[in-house]
Design a protein around this motif. Structure first.
Motif, mmCIF file in Angstrom:
data_model
loop_
_atom_site.group_PDB
_atom_site.id
_atom_site.type_symbol
_atom_site.label_atom_id
_atom_site.label_comp_id
_atom_site.label_asym_id
_atom_site.label_seq_id
_atom_site.Cartn_x
_atom_site.Cartn_y
_atom_site.Cartn_z
ATOM 1 N N TYR A 1 12.874 3.680 7.665
ATOM 2 C CA TYR A 1 11.804 4.482 7.084
ATOM 3 C C TYR A 1 10.488 4.369 7.860
ATOM 4 O O TYR A 1 9.398 4.378 7.286
ATOM 5 N N SER B 1 6.335 -4.552 6.254
ATOM 6 C CA SER B 1 5.426 -4.095 7.309
ATOM 7 C C SER B 1 5.854 -4.597 8.686
ATOM 8 O O SER B 1 5.140 -5.378 9.315
ATOM 9 N N TYR C 1 8.255 -11.231 5.677
ATOM 10 C CA TYR C 1 8.415 -12.626 5.265
ATOM 11 C C TYR C 1 9.880 -13.028 5.403
ATOM 12 O O TYR C 1 10.760 -12.386 4.822
ATOM 13 N N HIS D 1 5.810 -3.231 11.410
ATOM 14 C CA HIS D 1 4.953 -2.860 12.539
ATOM 15 C C HIS D 1 4.077 -4.062 12.905
ATOM 16 O O HIS D 1 3.431 -4.067 13.943
ATOM 17 N N GLY E 1 0.805 -1.216 0.000
ATOM 18 C CA GLY E 1 0.000 0.000 0.000
ATOM 19 C C GLY E 1 0.838 1.265 0.000
ATOM 20 O O GLY E 1 0.701 2.118 -0.870
ATOM 21 N N GLY F 1 1.533 2.889 11.366
ATOM 22 C CA GLY F 1 2.961 3.021 11.075
ATOM 23 C C GLY F 1 3.765 1.984 11.805
ATOM 24 O O GLY F 1 3.973 0.894 11.289
ATOM 25 N N SER G 1 4.453 1.209 0.669
ATOM 26 C CA SER G 1 5.785 0.949 0.137
ATOM 27 C C SER G 1 5.798 0.982 -1.389
ATOM 28 O O SER G 1 6.839 1.240 -1.999
ATOM 29 N N TYR H 1 14.534 8.287 9.349
ATOM 30 C CA TYR H 1 14.405 9.379 8.376
ATOM 31 C C TYR H 1 13.861 10.642 9.052
ATOM 32 O O TYR H 1 14.097 11.737 8.581
ATOM 33 N N GLU I 1 10.026 -7.420 -3.548
ATOM 34 C CA GLU I 1 8.671 -7.684 -3.049
ATOM 35 C C GLU I 1 8.425 -9.188 -3.126
ATOM 36 O O GLU I 1 8.508 -9.786 -4.190
HETATM 37 N N1 NAD Z 1 7.654 6.433 6.844
HETATM 38 C C1 NAD Z 1 6.467 6.583 6.417
HETATM 39 O O1 NAD Z 1 6.062 7.672 6.107
HETATM 40 C C2 NAD Z 1 5.614 5.414 6.277
HETATM 41 C C3 NAD Z 1 4.434 5.611 5.641
HETATM 42 C C4 NAD Z 1 3.647 4.526 5.442
HETATM 43 C C5 NAD Z 1 4.002 3.309 5.876
HETATM 44 N N2 NAD Z 1 5.130 3.137 6.561
HETATM 45 C C6 NAD Z 1 5.438 1.819 7.094
HETATM 46 O O2 NAD Z 1 6.007 1.054 6.047
HETATM 47 C C7 NAD Z 1 5.580 -0.287 6.147
HETATM 48 C C8 NAD Z 1 4.970 -0.731 4.846
HETATM 49 O O3 NAD Z 1 3.689 -0.150 4.634
HETATM 50 P P1 NAD Z 1 2.758 -0.691 3.470
HETATM 51 O O4 NAD Z 1 1.485 0.052 3.560
HETATM 52 O O5 NAD Z 1 3.476 -0.680 2.199
HETATM 53 O O6 NAD Z 1 2.545 -2.182 3.941
HETATM 54 P P2 NAD Z 1 2.181 -3.436 3.049
HETATM 55 O O7 NAD Z 1 1.991 -4.541 4.003
HETATM 56 O O8 NAD Z 1 1.116 -3.060 2.119
HETATM 57 O O9 NAD Z 1 3.484 -3.681 2.188
HETATM 58 C C9 NAD Z 1 4.652 -4.261 2.674
HETATM 59 C C10 NAD Z 1 5.109 -5.234 1.622
HETATM 60 O O10 NAD Z 1 6.343 -5.796 2.019
HETATM 61 C C11 NAD Z 1 6.387 -7.115 1.485
HETATM 62 N N3 NAD Z 1 7.386 -7.886 2.220
HETATM 63 C C12 NAD Z 1 7.318 -8.318 3.504
HETATM 64 N N4 NAD Z 1 8.435 -8.961 3.843
HETATM 65 C C13 NAD Z 1 9.236 -8.938 2.760
HETATM 66 C C14 NAD Z 1 10.536 -9.415 2.505
HETATM 67 N N5 NAD Z 1 11.253 -10.037 3.452
HETATM 68 N N6 NAD Z 1 11.067 -9.221 1.273
HETATM 69 C C15 NAD Z 1 10.375 -8.573 0.309
HETATM 70 N N7 NAD Z 1 9.131 -8.105 0.500
HETATM 71 C C16 NAD Z 1 8.577 -8.264 1.718
HETATM 72 C C17 NAD Z 1 4.975 -7.617 1.683
HETATM 73 O O11 NAD Z 1 4.681 -8.684 0.817
HETATM 74 C C18 NAD Z 1 4.141 -6.370 1.404
HETATM 75 O O12 NAD Z 1 3.637 -6.340 0.102
HETATM 76 C C19 NAD Z 1 4.605 -0.333 7.318
HETATM 77 O O13 NAD Z 1 5.263 -0.776 8.476
HETATM 78 C C20 NAD Z 1 4.175 1.077 7.461
HETATM 79 O O14 NAD Z 1 3.745 1.357 8.755
HETATM 80 C C21 NAD Z 1 5.969 4.163 6.731
#
Ligand code: NAD
Length: 665
Positions: free
Chosen positions: A398, A340, A350, A342, A251, A586, A253, A426, A271
């Motif tokens: 991040y 993710s 994974y 969190h 979502g 987050g 990332s 960051y 991914e």
């Molecule tokens: N800094 C910011 O401003 C900010 C903003 C939004 C989200 N975040 C944080 O970033 C993280 C990601 O958010 P999101 O909405 O993209 O979550 P998400 O769950 O939609 O996406 C994370 C992706 O990482 C993949 N993944 C997991 N483990 C993996 C691995 N070992 N190798 C490769 N891919 C892997 C998953 O399949 C998933 O598609 C969350 O923890 C969120 O809280 C930070």
């Protein structure tokens, strides 16, 4: 039955047919089987209370099956027949225009083109829920369709508790998500109480109806990546051909490759979930899709040689990429991670050397073993990053709790003092001092007409306002102003819209209020339809999060949450159309308190008064707290604001000579 009739019906009068699960949907991970037998009965009782008694026998069996198979009761049978997307505001049945705007925003958060697991009502982050189940959605939409401007709807973690009499000046909706008695805020408490159907993880903009697709995060990520490169490159060097290595195409990332392209580098984004990677590729958010790691290596090497600007999605585990690049001596200039973390134990991260399918099985069937695998993987992940940083890579956290979880897993990630992490977040290095402390944050708006032309007009208005402000802005904020003007000028060309006609733009208190006033004028003049204003919770004042938004607060108060709570209360009586306050978001459940608002600009003088009052407070509350924490940039910003606004009186800190203290201890 047409759309309006379906909304007004709420929970259907006749029990709908059981539905097949849509074949291509990206299903939420199966959640941990955490409830005891007695608790399962309680979860069923809780779910069945939404429905007439005559249906209980049939639904009890079905809901028990859902609970057994998925760890949650989503009530799939009640997914509406109509298409889910943000319609133009006038298509909503409503007595209150403000309520119609909220309906539009809710539908946008659940639009399958926008939401990560739309059938499970999850917008992003693996568990960022708008509602816990479809009954809550149906009831909420009905309440919104029938409420007046003299009522307020109370949302308890997705559950609409009801409409209460209020006044025209009150928020139409007050949202709380995951508010727990503090001692019940451990990750397993979320698993348990969410499975019981009494709380949810609202993330930030998921449970507050303010998600605008990955665009929201593209802007913040662009600023971050651009400034990360600025930290390590000479001003004469360009970013072309330089590697930014990271993970996650979900979502939020999923914004990384696009941000990398705008920042002008080679982005490599691993991914593990092929569906997530392909979705971003098909949406044009990443240029190339590679499945073979040797092919990845040769493509990156040629990109480096030819100084390319390209984004590459690698379908596989990020740990393998860090290790392979180390072995192949591929120099990574900037590194990060957006898995993710969190939510580490139920599908957020994974582990390496375990297939995606096997991990999903283990989460449900062998959670303890899975946890071990995740922690092993994090140790390897960190070790490989350490090899790269020893060669010169700039790595930053991040805001996904990578360093926190890696440290908990025993990875070699601590600084020499044993207190801090070896790498900065960051916010500590970039966003805190450069943006939040000056009041710059992710302001956003949605054109409720749904017309791209309206968005073009608002882009132009915002650009003109920023250019005017820039002429008289002090040296300290010129770089930010400049980056934001460039962003808005190029926003349309960068094709950022997914779902509603929305735009994000980092702006400070002055910029936000002036842009909003200009929008309200344009609505009044009939140039555009009504506009919804809002922001990410990830902002100056909305969020207390010691490992992210407030990680650059160094007076010891970063573990308090007074600012976020003050903010939501303050916004609510200064004119917000809706407000929300969440636990989690987050960095994880129990780790952060964050809030936000939405505001409808309908072109009226009342809307103008509201926007001036509320936006001013919404930003300056945070700057005041940041300045009290002795942050230099915030002290500058709040003193400047007090000169401009005689009604603002903020307590300022007296700075102590540190030598005095050193002599004492
Ligand atoms: N800094 C910011 O401003 C900010 C903003 C939004 C989200 N975040 C944080 O970033 C993280 C990601 O958010 P999101 O909405 O993209 O979550 P998400 O769950 O939609 O996406 C994370 C992706 O990482 C993949 N993944 C997991 N483990 C993996 C691995 N070992 N190798 C490769 N891919 C892997 C998953 O399949 C998933 O598609 C969350 O923890 C969120 O809280 C930070």
């Amino acid at each position: 039955m047409n759309f309006k009739e379906a909304i007004l019906q709420g929970i259907p009068n006749i029990l709908p047919q059981k539905k097949e699960y849509p074949k291509d949907a990206n299903r939420a991970p199966k959640r941990k089987d955490i409830l005891t037998k007695e608790e399962k009965k309680l979860a069923l009782q809780n779910a069945l209370r939404y429905f007439p008694k005559e249906w209980h026998k049939e639904l009890a069996v079905e809901f028990a099956q859902e609970l057994n198979e998925f760890g949650r009761i989503y009530m799939y049978r009640f997914i509406p027949e109509y298409k889910m997307y943000a319609r133009p505001i006038e298509e909503y049945p409503a007595k209150s225009k403000q309520a119609a705007a909220i309906m539009l925003m809710i539908q946008n958060n659940l639009n399958p083109a926008v939401a990560q697991h739309p059938n499970e009502l999850i917008t992003y982050g693996g568990n960022g829920a708008v509602f816990q189940n479809w009954a809550q959605y149906l009831l909420t939409m009905k309440y919104l369709a029938t409420m007046t401007d003299e009522q307020t709807l109370n949302m308890y973690s997705g559950h609409p508790m009801g409409l209460f009499p209020s006044s025209k000046d009150s928020p139409r909706v007050v949202v709380t998500n995951g508010m727990m008695i503090p001692n019940y805020s451990k990750p397993d408490d979320w698993e348990k109480f969410n499975a019981l159907g009494v709380t949810q993880y609202g993330q930030m903009t998921a449970g507050s109806y303010m998600y605008i697709g990955p665009q929201g995060i593209v802007h913040g990520t662009t600023i971050t990546v651009m400034n990360a490169f600025r930290k390590i490159l000479d001003s004469s060097e360009t970013t072309a051909g330089k590697v930014f290595l990271t993970a996650g195409l979900g979502g939020m990332s999923g914004a990384q490759p696009k941000a990398g392209n705008i920042a002008g580098c080679i982005t490599v984004c691993a991914e593990i979930n092929p569906k997530a990677a392909r979705k971003r590729y098909e949406q044009g958010w990443v240029d190339v899709l590679i499945e073979d790691i040797d092919e990845l290596v040769s493509r990156v090497k040629s990109g480096q040689k030819n100084k390319e600007i390209i984004s590459i999605a690698f379908i596989g585990n990020i740990v393998n990429v860090w290790e392979k690049f180390d072995k192949e001596n591929i120099y990574v200039h900037v590194g990060s991670d957006q898995t993710s973390l969190h939510n580490p134990w139920s599908g957020g991260y994974y582990p390496v050397d375990v297939s995606f399918e096997e991990s999903n099985r283990m989460i449900k069937e062998a959670p303890d073993e899975f946890k071990k695998k995740v922690q092993e993987s994090l140790r390897r992940h960190a070790a490989s990053i350490n090899n790269h940083t020893a060669k010169g890579t700039y790595f930053f956290d991040y805001g996904n709790a990578f360093l926190l979880e890696a440290s908990r897993a025993g990875a070699d990630i601590m600084a020499e003092n044993g207190i801090d992490f070896r790498y900065s977040s960051y916010v500590q290095d970039i966003l805190g001092p450069m943006c939040f402390d000056y009041g710059f944050g992710p302001f956003r708006w949605v054109c409720t007409s749904g017309k791209p032309e309206d968005l073009d007009i608002t882009d132009n208005i915002a650009m003109t306002v920023l250019q005017e402000i820039m002429e008289n802005s002090p040296e300290e904020i010129q770089l930010q102003m400049n980056d934001n003007i460039t962003w808005i000028r190029e926003a349309k060309t960068n094709k950022l819209v997914v779902g509603s006609q929305a735009r994000i733009l980092y702006a400070d208190a002055e910029g936000r209020a002036k842009i909003a006033k200009a929008f309200n004028d344009a609505v009044a003049e009939g140039k555009i339809g009504p506009v919804v204003l809002g922001r990410d919770h990830h902002d100056v004042s909305g969020t207390d999060s010691p490992y992210r938004e407030t990680s650059n607060i160094y007076d010891g108060s970063k573990f308090t949450a007074d600012m976020a709570i003050q903010n939501v209360i303050g916004d609510s009586f200064r004119g917000a159309t809706w407000v929300s306050i969440h636990n989690g978001g987050g960095v994880g459940w129990g780790e952060v308190t964050n809030g936000g608002f939405g505001m409808l600009l309908d072109g009226t003088p009342e809307a103008e008064a509201r926007l001036k009052n509320m936006l001013f407070y919404d930003v300056n509350n945070g700057i005041a707290r940041r300045s009290w924490a002795r942050n230099k940039e915030a002290l500058f910003a709040i003193k400047r604001e007090m000169e401009r606004s005689p009604n603002l009186k903020v307590t300022l800190p007296n700075l102590v000579n540190e030598k005095l203290l050193e002599d004492l201890y």
